[in-house]
Design an enzyme around this catalytic site. Structure first.
Site, PDB file in Angstrom:
ATOM      1  N   GLU A 443      45.070  43.646  60.875  1.00 22.50           N
ATOM      2  CA  GLU A 443      45.791  43.190  62.086  1.00 22.50           C
ATOM      3  C   GLU A 443      46.867  42.180  61.722  1.00 22.50           C
ATOM      4  O   GLU A 443      47.135  41.245  62.478  1.00 22.50           O
ATOM      5  CB  GLU A 443      44.830  42.551  63.092  1.00 22.50           C
ATOM      6  CG  GLU A 443      43.999  43.506  63.883  1.00 22.50           C
ATOM      7  CD  GLU A 443      44.766  44.690  64.350  1.00 22.50           C
ATOM      8  OE1 GLU A 443      45.966  44.537  64.677  1.00 22.50           O
ATOM      9  OE2 GLU A 443      44.202  45.781  64.378  1.00 22.50           O
TER      10      GLU A 443
HETATM   11  C1  LIG Z   1      39.437  48.360  56.423  1.00 24.02           C
HETATM   12  C2  LIG Z   1      40.833  48.367  56.919  1.00 24.02           C
HETATM   13  C3  LIG Z   1      41.097  48.822  58.203  1.00 24.02           C
HETATM   14  C4  LIG Z   1      42.414  48.864  58.667  1.00 24.02           C
HETATM   15  N1  LIG Z   1      42.691  49.397  59.915  1.00 24.02           N
HETATM   16  C5  LIG Z   1      43.977  49.665  60.251  1.00 24.02           C
HETATM   17  C6  LIG Z   1      44.289  50.419  61.430  1.00 24.02           C
HETATM   18  O1  LIG Z   1      43.418  50.792  62.214  1.00 24.02           O
HETATM   19  N2  LIG Z   1      45.595  50.730  61.666  1.00 24.02           N
HETATM   20  C7  LIG Z   1      46.591  50.344  60.829  1.00 24.02           C
HETATM   21  O2  LIG Z   1      47.735  50.685  61.084  1.00 24.02           O
HETATM   22  N3  LIG Z   1      46.338  49.594  59.723  1.00 24.02           N
HETATM   23  C8  LIG Z   1      45.054  49.254  59.415  1.00 24.02           C
HETATM   24  N4  LIG Z   1      44.787  48.528  58.281  1.00 24.02           N
HETATM   25  C9  LIG Z   1      45.888  48.051  57.470  1.00 24.02           C
HETATM   26  C10 LIG Z   1      46.043  46.518  57.544  1.00 24.02           C
HETATM   27  O3  LIG Z   1      46.483  46.120  58.799  1.00 24.02           O
HETATM   28  C11 LIG Z   1      46.987  46.109  56.392  1.00 24.02           C
HETATM   29  O4  LIG Z   1      46.260  46.305  55.194  1.00 24.02           O
HETATM   30  C12 LIG Z   1      47.457  44.687  56.505  1.00 24.02           C
HETATM   31  O5  LIG Z   1      48.278  44.528  57.634  1.00 24.02           O
HETATM   32  C13 LIG Z   1      48.224  44.220  55.267  1.00 24.02           C
HETATM   33  O6  LIG Z   1      49.119  45.191  54.796  1.00 24.02           O
HETATM   34  P1  LIG Z   1      49.073  45.625  53.258  1.00 24.02           P
HETATM   35  O7  LIG Z   1      47.673  45.973  52.938  1.00 24.02           O
HETATM   36  O8  LIG Z   1      50.079  46.679  53.028  1.00 24.02           O
HETATM   37  O9  LIG Z   1      49.447  44.323  52.476  1.00 24.02           O
HETATM   38  P2  LIG Z   1      50.969  43.821  52.078  1.00 24.02           P
HETATM   39  O10 LIG Z   1      51.843  43.958  53.267  1.00 24.02           O
HETATM   40  O11 LIG Z   1      51.338  44.570  50.841  1.00 24.02           O
HETATM   41  O12 LIG Z   1      50.722  42.324  51.765  1.00 24.02           O
HETATM   42  C14 LIG Z   1      50.198  41.853  50.512  1.00 24.02           C
HETATM   43  C15 LIG Z   1      50.139  40.319  50.540  1.00 24.02           C
HETATM   44  O13 LIG Z   1      51.468  39.791  50.659  1.00 24.02           O
HETATM   45  C16 LIG Z   1      51.536  38.877  51.748  1.00 24.02           C
HETATM   46  N5  LIG Z   1      52.872  38.947  52.342  1.00 24.02           N
HETATM   47  C17 LIG Z   1      53.579  40.044  52.685  1.00 24.02           C
HETATM   48  N6  LIG Z   1      54.750  39.701  53.216  1.00 24.02           N
HETATM   49  C18 LIG Z   1      54.810  38.354  53.229  1.00 24.02           C
HETATM   50  C19 LIG Z   1      55.756  37.382  53.674  1.00 24.02           C
HETATM   51  N7  LIG Z   1      56.915  37.728  54.253  1.00 24.02           N
HETATM   52  N8  LIG Z   1      55.465  36.076  53.527  1.00 24.02           N
HETATM   53  C20 LIG Z   1      54.295  35.683  52.978  1.00 24.02           C
HETATM   54  N9  LIG Z   1      53.360  36.552  52.548  1.00 24.02           N
HETATM   55  C21 LIG Z   1      53.603  37.873  52.679  1.00 24.02           C
HETATM   56  C22 LIG Z   1      50.434  39.318  52.696  1.00 24.02           C
HETATM   57  O14 LIG Z   1      50.014  38.257  53.550  1.00 24.02           O
HETATM   58  C23 LIG Z   1      49.344  39.759  51.718  1.00 24.02           C
HETATM   59  O15 LIG Z   1      48.599  38.647  51.312  1.00 24.02           O
HETATM   60  C24 LIG Z   1      43.463  48.417  57.827  1.00 24.02           C
HETATM   61  C25 LIG Z   1      43.180  47.941  56.547  1.00 24.02           C
HETATM   62  C26 LIG Z   1      41.892  47.917  56.086  1.00 24.02           C
HETATM   63  C27 LIG Z   1      41.637  47.437  54.691  1.00 24.02           C
END
Ligand SMILES: Cc1cc2nc3c(=O)[nH]c(=O)nc-3n(C[C@H](O)[C@H](O)[C@H](O)COP(=O)(O)OP(=O)(O)OC[C@H]3O[C@@H](n4cnc5c(N)ncnc54)[C@H](O)[C@@H]3O)c2cc1C
Length: 612
Positions: A443
């Protein structure tokens, strides 16, 4: 096996004695006319919800974790044993319809009740709770921006629970940055669209609980601009409903695989492949991000409740264990055995009180926001609706991040109370830790919540929403500064609230320094959110302590409930709130200590980032 008892007394204390919910709901014609504002009725609904959750949902938590979800070669997914039967009972009893609009078959109950029930579900079985939880978010988005045809066709099925909903945002290369998604939508020229692309990590993306699954999908319509301004929202059903509204032809969306993950094993986290799937536009073209935010805001509060719920149940089990487990002698001795129960040791009491203090303040925040959502939706006075909406907007990132960070910490501390036994699966404590961890990540990560709070909700708004809240805190402080019992808390709170204002100004000034300013905001955001969270919890603890003390003074504390409140408030201000002092220092330290020499420290460099 862990146990759970819904904290009904505490919920009702917050609702009635702290928030005056009965009176506030009676001022909202929607609930008054529906006859759902009566607090006695709401109280009975809560009792029944607790019974259902404790007996039907909680017993499935450990088995759901062990079994997980299983996908077959055709992409069908089977949920753990008992999930489907419990879901059917949940629907038959009308729980999916609790706070939905009567126009679509809902019961029109206040959010206050559904949010309290949600906390119970999160304590009992968070993985199970995500199936109806996501449907609720889909309901909110469709109801707010869907066309009349879509609403008529889909909402009654979502409300009665026979169809569920999902939120499809994330793609392999795009998580936080949704502006770069690649899922495409092509206009079929007949009012429908062809959706193609891959979405990953989709919670409840495929399962066997419902007849149909309604995916809300972010995609870019051909010819739309790049970035977030070119994203639209589409409804893509698993089965396309026929003219009579029955699930018909199978649509071109299949579950390619399920993720193997750390926790919430009972919830299916799916990779969904959309291959020319038929979709319908929801809301306006290129406004998909705004529309999806309706669902995301509901889901963010829901995620905060996961932190609260897991923290509460972990605390309850740690408390029971600490009374039973005999280890090391204590002076004075309290047992005739060779060792005393660990609850006598101050460090164990610290862990338990941390759980109690964060859970009870989190509950007060969640219910305050719930009542504000009710006010925002239904108050006859527009100014009151706006004020409530602003409060919800400001505090939602705090509810999401502060409650999930604290919930995870409480789960870990509660596990610690069990010593080595906390690490062993049968006690269930390690499951709480694993299940709580995801709340900090999805989220929008808690880092992103912090940026939303500081960047969007405070600085971009010129501090207006913050000033409104500061006014509420100020009035409370002026009224109570000389109070014999809570005067000290109010003093600490007043200082921290003032400091929040001055820290905001300092960061705001730095923020104006171009690209460097953006890095300053980024560097401060997480500590800023935690500082802000303590100010909010401090305010709520001071209010709760004041009311509890009044009851004690009036001789109304028969079972020690109010004394426990007063003493937990004392613990909070003595042992947890002072974290604000360290946070103020780290916020002031700014970005300088992070702007290290990339090559020396990280073994990586880029000409554009010439830090030293
Ligand atoms: C079990 C599970 C269920 C999920 N359910 C859903 C769902 O139902 N629907 C859906 O659409 N998604 C879902 N997700 C996806 C989830 O919302 C994302 O994993 C999450 O938003 C983070 O995106 P990412 O994993 O690509 O991390 P990234 O975007 O790659 O981020 C990696 C790190 O970089 C940091 N970061 C990135 N940009 C910045 C910035 N500008 N400034 C500072 N820090 C930054 C982040 O905080 C994080 O620590 C789910 C994920 C999991 C693991």
């Amino acid at each position: 096996m862990p146990s759970y008892k819904a904290p009904l007394r505490d919920m009702k204390f917050v609702m009635q004695e702290v928030l005056g919910a009965g009176e506030q709901l009676a001022a909202l014609p929607f609930y008054k006319d529906n006859e759902t504002a009566d607090f006695d009725l709401l109280s009975q609904v809560l009792d029944e919800a607790a019974r259902f959750v404790e007996t039907e949902i909680q017993p499935l938590n450990q088995t759901g974790d062990k079994e997980g979800c299983v996908r077959d070669e055709q992409g069908n997914v089977k949920t753990p044993t008992g999930f489907k039967a419990a879901y059917k009972k949940f629907c038959d009893a009308g729980w999916t319809a609790l706070d939905s609009d009567p126009e679509y078959g809902g019961q029109g109950m206040p959010h206050l009740i559904s949010i309290a029930m949600n906390e119970m579900i999160c304590s009992a079985n968070v993985a199970w709770g995500m199936y109806p939880g996501l449907s609720h978010g889909a309901y909110a988005a469709l109801q707010a921006v869907g066309s009349d045809e879509l609403k008529k066709l889909y909402l009654p099925h979502i409300v009665d629970g026979s169809w569920s909903g999902t939120m499809c945002l994330t793609e392999p290369h795009a998580g936080t940055d949704l502006g770069i998604i690649r899922t495409k939508a092509a206009d079929n020229g007949d009012g429908t669209y062809s959706i193609s692309g891959t979405k990953i990590f989709i919670s409840a993306g495929e399962h066997d609980l419902t007849e149909n699954i309604v995916h809300l999908v972010l995609a870019r319509l051909e010819g739309s601009p790049s970035g977030t301004k070119g994203i639209s929202l589409f409804l893509v059903p698993k089965f396309i409903p026929d003219a009579s509204g029955k699930p018909g032809e199978r649509n071109g969306v299949v579950c390619g695989s399920l993720e193997h993950k750390m926790g919430i094993h009972g919830n299916a986290t799916a990779v969904l492949n959309f291959d020319g799937a038929k979709g319908w536009l929801v809301g306006e073209i290129n406004k998909g991000m705004n529309h999806m935010f309706i669902m995301m805001n509901a889901a963010r509060l829901g995620t905060g409740l996961q932190g609260l719920g897991i923290g509460e149940v972990a605390y309850q089990n740690a408390l029971a264990y600490a009374k039973d487990r005999l280890q090391m002698r204590h002076e004075p001795r309290v047992s005739g055995e060779e060792a005393d129960p660990i609850i006598v040791h101050p460090d164990v009491r610290r862990m338990l009180l941390t759980g109690k203090a964060y859970s009870e303040a989190g509950r007060a925040l969640a219910l305050w926001l719930a009542l504000s959502l009710d006010t925002e939706a239904h108050h006859p006075d527009e100014a009151k609706r706006k004020e409530a909406g602003d409060l919800v907007a400001l505090l939602t990132p705090i509810a999401k991040a502060f409650m999930t960070d604290n919930g995870f910490n409480v789960a870990v501390q509660s596990q610690q109370v069990f010593g080595g036994h906390g690490y062993i699966a049968e006690w269930g404590m390690e499951q709480f830790v694993r299940d709580a961890r995801i709340g900090q990540i999805y989220e929008g990560t808690n880092g992103i919540q912090a940026l939303d709070l500081l960047g969007r909700k405070v600085l971009m708004d010129g501090g207006k929403k913050l000033q409104n809240l500061a006014g509420t805190l100020q009035a409370f402080a002026e009224e109570n500064e000389g109070d014999e019992h809570i005067g000290d808390y109010v003093g600490q709170l007043g200082k921290a609230a003032q400091q929040l204002g001055s820290l905001t100004m300092v960061i705001g000034q730095k923020a104006m320094q171009g690209a460097e300013g953006a890095d300053e905001v980024n560097a401060a955001a997480v500590d800023y959110l935690r500082f802000f969270g303590h100010v909010v919890y401090g305010y709520l603890w001071a209010r709760m302590a004041k009311i509890a003390q009044e009851k004690i003074d009036a001789g109304q504390d028969k079972d020690g409930f109010y004394l426990a409140k007063v003493q937990t408030a004392r613990f909070y201000f003595a042992k947890l709130f002072p974290e604000t002092k360290a946070l103020a220092a780290t916020i002031k330290a700014g970005n300088e200590a992070l702007a290290v020499d990339n090559k020396a420290v990280f073994g990586w460099e880029h000409a554009a980032l010439a830090h030293a």
